[in-house]
Design an enzyme around this catalytic site. Structure first.
Site, PDB file in Angstrom:
ATOM      1  N   ASP A  35       3.763   5.313  41.630  1.00 55.72           N
ATOM      2  CA  ASP A  35       2.385   5.778  41.468  1.00 55.72           C
ATOM      3  C   ASP A  35       1.449   4.964  42.347  1.00 55.72           C
ATOM      4  OD1 ASP A  35       2.502   7.883  39.409  1.00 55.72           O
ATOM      5  OD2 ASP A  35       3.250   6.288  38.113  1.00 55.72           O
ATOM      6  N   ASP A 175       5.523  14.527  33.801  1.00 52.39           N
ATOM      7  CA  ASP A 175       5.038  13.155  33.977  1.00 52.39           C
ATOM      8  C   ASP A 175       4.005  12.837  32.907  1.00 52.39           C
ATOM      9  OD1 ASP A 175       4.450  10.634  34.877  1.00 52.39           O
ATOM     10  OD2 ASP A 175       3.493  11.283  36.737  1.00 52.39           O
TER      11      ASP A 175
END
Length: 220
Positions: A35, A175
């Site tokens: 991320d 996610d």
């Protein structure tokens, strides 16, 4: 039943990152989810370009890069040059003036193009991009922080995406707040993979290999 499991590396122990990568790889993780946050598109800073480069150099497993940054096309070359053909790069369509241009750069570099869809982003607004991408990362929480609560209305969005994925040739990935019950419900329906963070994988008093094996042996 086959499905992919990706480790959300923003949740890893950064004091032992080399060991974390090795233990996850040995434990059977399918890919490493990175991320990247710029503090502008989302109200947080997470992993950096150098974090991504290190993990990519430390494993032979695929990389799964989630760009939570404004105007990713301005910097896409920095990320693509550090990855291998076949790695995945997701962008957020709202973060770019012309997201199809950025996706084409990802394709040209031999990477797998993907888009990430926020809870407040409707399927209708990204319909044309679904013809370009190979992966859709559905955010079940608002992006930017780990450990958030699942937003139930996202389930209807996944149902809609499942109904068109074969025709438009993309796979769906989950996610955020990924628990065992979500895998049990959505893997049989056709969700291809799940990003694992603090809900199931990190911060537990179990070896990663044991946790991953238990997930793969869930009774469907």
């Amino acid at each position: 039943m086959k499905f992919e499991l990706m480790a959300s590396m923003m949740c890893a122990d950064y004091g032992n990152l080399e060991k974390e990568v090795r233990n996850l790889e040995d434990g059977g993780i399918d890919s490493f989810h990175i991320d990247i946050m710029d503090g502008r598109y989302v109200p947080n800073f997470a992993m950096s370009l150098n974090d991504m480069r290190y993990i990519a150099s430390a494993t032979s497993k695929p990389m799964d890069i989630h760009l939570m940054i404004e105007h990713p096309n301005n910097h896409i070359g920095l990320f693509l040059s550090s990855l291998r053909p076949g790695d995945t790069v997701y962008i957020h369509p709202e973060a770019e003036y012309h997201p199809s241009t950025t996706l084409q750069s990802i394709i040209n570099a031999g990477m797998i193009p993907g888009i990430a869809i926020n809870p407040g982003t409707s399927v209708e607004t990204v319909m044309e991009m679904l013809r370009i991408v190979k992966k859709v990362l559905v955010m079940s929480v608002n992006p930017g922080n780990a450990g958030q609560m699942y937003l139930p209305y996202v389930g209807k969005k996944i149902t809609k995406l499942l109904s068109i994925k074969e025709d438009m040739d993309f796979e769906i990935y989950w996610d955020g707040a990924c628990s065992a019950d979500k895998i049990l419900e959505y893997a049989p329906k056709g969700v291809q993979g799940f990003v694992l963070g603090t809900t199931l994988l990190f911060g537990k008093e179990k070896p990663y290999g044991e946790t991953l094996q238990n997930i793969r042996q869930l009774r469907f």
